[in-house]
Motif scaffolding. Sequence first.
Motif, mmCIF file in Angstrom:
data_model
loop_
_atom_site.group_PDB
_atom_site.id
_atom_site.type_symbol
_atom_site.label_atom_id
_atom_site.label_comp_id
_atom_site.label_asym_id
_atom_site.label_seq_id
_atom_site.Cartn_x
_atom_site.Cartn_y
_atom_site.Cartn_z
ATOM 1 N N TYR A 170 0.842 -1.182 0.054
ATOM 2 C CA TYR A 170 0.090 0.076 -0.083
ATOM 3 C C TYR A 170 0.808 1.210 -0.107
ATOM 4 N N ARG A 171 1.767 1.304 0.973
ATOM 5 C CA ARG A 171 2.746 2.628 1.196
ATOM 6 C C ARG A 171 3.603 2.805 -0.268
ATOM 7 N N ALA A 198 -8.252 5.927 7.041
ATOM 8 C CA ALA A 198 -8.893 4.701 7.443
ATOM 9 C C ALA A 198 -7.688 3.736 7.292
ATOM 10 N N MET A 199 -7.162 3.732 6.172
ATOM 11 C CA MET A 199 -5.867 2.910 6.016
ATOM 12 C C MET A 199 -4.677 2.761 6.944
ATOM 13 N N ASP A 200 -4.325 4.132 7.289
ATOM 14 C CA ASP A 200 -3.508 4.635 8.377
ATOM 15 C C ASP A 200 -3.962 3.891 9.664
ATOM 16 N N LEU A 222 -4.329 -3.465 13.199
ATOM 17 C CA LEU A 222 -4.450 -4.757 12.761
ATOM 18 C C LEU A 222 -3.527 -5.845 13.801
ATOM 19 N N PRO A 223 -2.360 -5.461 13.735
ATOM 20 C CA PRO A 223 -1.408 -6.266 14.109
ATOM 21 C C PRO A 223 -1.580 -6.851 15.588
ATOM 22 N N ALA A 257 -11.504 0.787 2.953
ATOM 23 C CA ALA A 257 -10.872 0.866 4.047
ATOM 24 C C ALA A 257 -11.619 1.414 5.228
ATOM 25 N N GLN A 258 -12.557 2.350 4.989
ATOM 26 C CA GLN A 258 -13.585 2.614 6.185
ATOM 27 C C GLN A 258 -14.215 1.462 6.574
ATOM 28 N N MET A 259 -15.003 0.861 5.615
ATOM 29 C CA MET A 259 -15.410 -0.388 6.339
ATOM 30 C C MET A 259 -14.792 -1.161 7.019
#
Length: 341
Positions: free
Chosen positions: A172-173, A182-184, A190-191, A332-334
């Motif tokens: 992605y980056r 939202a991706m940030d 997530l980890p 990403a928002q979802m």
Amino acid sequence: MSTSNGQTLDLAALERYLAEHLPGFRGPLQATKYKGGQSNPTYQLDAASGRCVLRRKPPGQLLASAHAVEREYRVLQALQHSAVPVAAPLLLCEDSAVIGSAFYLMDHVPGRVYWDPALPELDAQQRGRIYLGAVDTLIALARLDTAAAGLADYGRPGNYFARQIARWSEQYRASETAPIAAMDALIRHLPAAAPPDDGRSALVHGDFRLDNLMWSGQGELLAVVDWELSTLGHPLADLGYFCMALRLPRNPVLPGLAGLDRAELGIPSEAALLARFGEATGLDPGADWPFHLAFHFFRLAAIAQGVMKRALQGNASNEQALAAGRMAGTIAQMGQEVLGG
């Protein structure tokens, strides 16, 4: 042959190569590009000797490890005579000098592809059969003996989700064109949300959705296609992706089932799909289900962003690439919402 986005297929060079390397091949050769395939361009080849399908890497500068048609070909070889139906592999060419990129040929499967997961062309009973058939194929994948299939070294063992989060964060980056908050947030959270590794391993398709399945008119699954993102991983991965896709909004690019009455349509509920898979495999995501969904929203958003980057560079495969790329933020928002962030 030229496509609308500037990609070319040198039929003369291809015909010469096939005449030398594909037993029984006879020209002349014609090619028709399929409308699908955001990533690896795919063509129907028609020759005097018969019909087959070509998949190639796209031209231009590519992300590391992306568009691995060689891996796709290996999976097709491994799954011959397994409970997971695939097209028969015919030929792999890793010499990019022939048509400008590596490619492979597989048998043409005269099946039907359903692009809209609502299956408007079918009745309620037929829809139910399609969805249960898809889950039964996920069950077959979870049960596949990867070592016996010659795929023991097809991916790294253990910590699948942790490795995938790291990999897709990097991808992605590398293709980021504008900030997506939202991706940030997903990359941050997530980890820690990932469940502990339980040691389970299976062949993961990586893009298991209805439009990558080919069906007979009687609702029999004839072939699973597009194995580009396949690897060894956790057997719940494809189930999470399949169910995530059902939650996407109604749209012409990455269509989902959000807002539709699934019961009225005859489409099994998410709970029913999970129960069918769990009873057959002994795997129940339980309280970790929000993570599985959020992970796949994150991963799909990263893929969509990669499509956007390739479209802006002028080497995306599909005319709708820009539209798909623009959905990265929505997806990403979802993911952030289902994770509770």
